[in-house]
Design an enzyme around this catalytic site. Structure first.
Site, PDB file in Angstrom:
ATOM      1  N   ALA A 169       0.802  -1.471   0.025  1.00  0.00           N
ATOM      2  CA  ALA A 169       0.072   0.583  -0.714  1.00  0.00           C
ATOM      3  C   ALA A 169       0.424   1.148   0.124  1.00  0.00           C
ATOM      4  O   ALA A 169       0.711   2.014  -0.701  1.00  0.00           O
ATOM      5  CB  ALA A 169      -0.896   0.190   1.128  1.00  0.00           C
ATOM      6  N   ASP A 170       1.461   1.700   0.405  1.00  0.00           N
ATOM      7  CA  ASP A 170       2.944   2.712   0.909  1.00  0.00           C
ATOM      8  C   ASP A 170       3.367   2.316  -0.741  1.00  0.00           C
ATOM      9  O   ASP A 170       3.690   3.487  -1.239  1.00  0.00           O
ATOM     10  CB  ASP A 170       4.075   2.080   1.731  1.00  0.00           C
ATOM     11  CG  ASP A 170       3.914   2.603   3.330  1.00  0.00           C
ATOM     12  OD1 ASP A 170       2.749   3.128   3.802  1.00  0.00           O
ATOM     13  OD2 ASP A 170       4.223   2.240   4.191  1.00  0.00           O
ATOM     14  N   ILE A 171       4.352   1.172  -1.180  1.00  0.00           N
ATOM     15  CA  ILE A 171       5.303   1.406  -2.583  1.00  0.00           C
ATOM     16  C   ILE A 171       3.874   1.756  -3.579  1.00  0.00           C
ATOM     17  O   ILE A 171       4.220   2.688  -4.472  1.00  0.00           O
ATOM     18  CB  ILE A 171       5.549  -0.462  -2.911  1.00  0.00           C
ATOM     19  CG1 ILE A 171       6.558  -0.285  -1.660  1.00  0.00           C
ATOM     20  CG2 ILE A 171       6.068  -0.032  -4.044  1.00  0.00           C
ATOM     21  CD1 ILE A 171       7.890   0.788  -2.255  1.00  0.00           C
ATOM     22  N   GLY A 174       4.092   5.618  -3.115  1.00  0.00           N
ATOM     23  CA  GLY A 174       4.614   6.310  -3.581  1.00  0.00           C
ATOM     24  C   GLY A 174       4.306   6.721  -5.394  1.00  0.00           C
ATOM     25  O   GLY A 174       4.787   7.050  -5.731  1.00  0.00           O
TER      26      GLY A 174
END
Length: 391
Positions: A169-171, A174
């Site tokens: 989810a973070d990647i 980004g």
């Protein structure tokens, strides 16, 4: 050699993963990125370890902070805020991941900075966006995976929900941030105007549920877990060989025919239970059991050679060291080294403007004095800022 974004200045007020990953992608393409960190502590991932490199930086921090300068700035101090505004006057892009309203309370929100720099692209990354009932909640990747439905479809059918092995989810947030910033920059080239980007981990997580979400919206049936198998394609999963696992990805009936021939069971391809993909999905258990019995009798290397010769998509299930040291990774230059630090290199390969690794992840505040001098502050003023805890 030229780089695609060499004329851009990006201010990175973000920490941890989603924001730093976005700015690293842009930095690899040539943008100048100044990372603004809290004096004394900096980005908390600097201490997320072990493992740590010989220079004391954590492997986590190293992963997403190359090609950046680091300055320390106390954003709670009026002078620190003034310095941040001066940087924003000159910047093309600002990215931050504080809770909604935090930057505005320091006089650094988009509405505060736009009058100073109408061309500024301002990207805010939060867990749930700038509005909505959950807007004030902090965002954490694993919680987003849970609330965004991903964990419900990850794991074995009869097991508990599982998170993925990487903070996806973070990647992906980004990556969305990087592409959104580039789109806003393109719009600016003919409008002359900057704009605000509101990006949330939760929205991104829902957006890349892709075909799984679409299947529910079309059918009304909640998707379920299939482990390593595919919900609508069979066989499309790993099988145990005598000494490891082989991932098989049979995407159409022609490939299935060749697959059956490679397993010395050509009759499966004409069996009405298995001849078409919808039939194989309906009779999943029978065909998977039959395939598993055959593949268990030979080694991974045997099946990889045999299936590739038959033009059946397949691959070994590698661990991380094997993947990073593979011939393909070496041929593509995917593991790089700078200042004695090894890291995974940029993914895109440009013909004219290559993505590059020009500098190792910086020590905390390594560039503070140099950047302040660029802004016109004298050596005495800079010493005063240090003495007063402003930087």
């Amino acid at each position: 050699m030229p780089t695609a974004l060499a004329d851009l200045l990006i201010l990175d007020f973000s920490r941890v993963l989603a924001g730093p990953y976005a700015t690293m992608v842009l930095a690899d393409m040539g943008a100048r990125v100044i990372k603004i960190e809290q004096p004394g502590t900096g980005d908390e991932t600097r201490q997320w370890g072990p493992p740590f490199a010989d220079n004391g930086l954590s492997a986590y921090f190293i992963a997403v902070n190359r090609n950046k300068q680091s300055i320390t700035l106390n954003l709670k101090h009026p002078t620190g805020q003034a310095i941040a505004r001066e940087l924003a006057r000159r910047a093309d892009v600002l990215i931050e991941n504080f809770l909604p309203g935090t930057m505005a309370r320091m006089g650094l929100g988009y509405n505060d900075l736009r009058p100073l720099n109408p061309r500024l692209i301002y990207c805010s990354i939060t867990g749930y966006g700038q509005y909505g009932p959950d807007a004030d909640r902090p965002g954490y990747d694993t919680v987003i995976q849970a609330e965004g439905g991903l964990m419900s479809i990850t794991g074995e059918p009869d097991g508990p929900p599982m998170k993925t092995g990487v903070a996806v989810a973070d990647i992906t947030t980004g990556l969305y941030a990087a592409t959104s910033i580039l789109a806003a920059l393109h719009y600016r080239t003919h409008s002359g105007e900057g704009q605000y980007i509101d990006l949330s981990l939760f929205d991104v997580q829902l957006s890349w549920l892709a075909n799984v979400a679409s299947a529910y919206l079309v059918s009304g049936k909640p998707p379920r877990r299939y482990g390593n198998a595919h919900s609508t394609i069979v066989p499309y999963q790993p099988f145990a060989a005598a000494d490891g696992y082989v991932m098989v990805a049979v995407g159409n009936d022609q490939q299935f025919t060749r697959f059956c021939q490679a397993l010395n069971h050509p009759e499966w391809a004409t069996d009405e239970r298995f001849a078409t993909n919808p039939a194989r999905v309906t009779n999943r258990e029978q065909i998977i059991t039959a395939i598993a019995e055959v593949m268990a009798g030979e080694s991974v290397a045997f099946w990889i050679e045999r299936l590739r010769a038959a033009q059946v998509p397949c691959g070994p299930v590698n661990d991380i060291p094997t993947a990073l040291n593979s011939r393909q990774a070496q041929a593509r230059g995917m593991v790089r080294s700078i200042d004695g630090i090894r890291m995974v290199g940029p993914a895109p390969v440009f013909s004219a403007t290559p993505a590059t690794i020009r500098s190792a992840p910086p020590a905390l505040g390594a560039d503070t004095a140099a950047v302040l001098a660029e802004l016109g502050y004298s050596a005495d003023q800079i010493r005063h800022f240090y003495d007063q805890g402003i930087v």
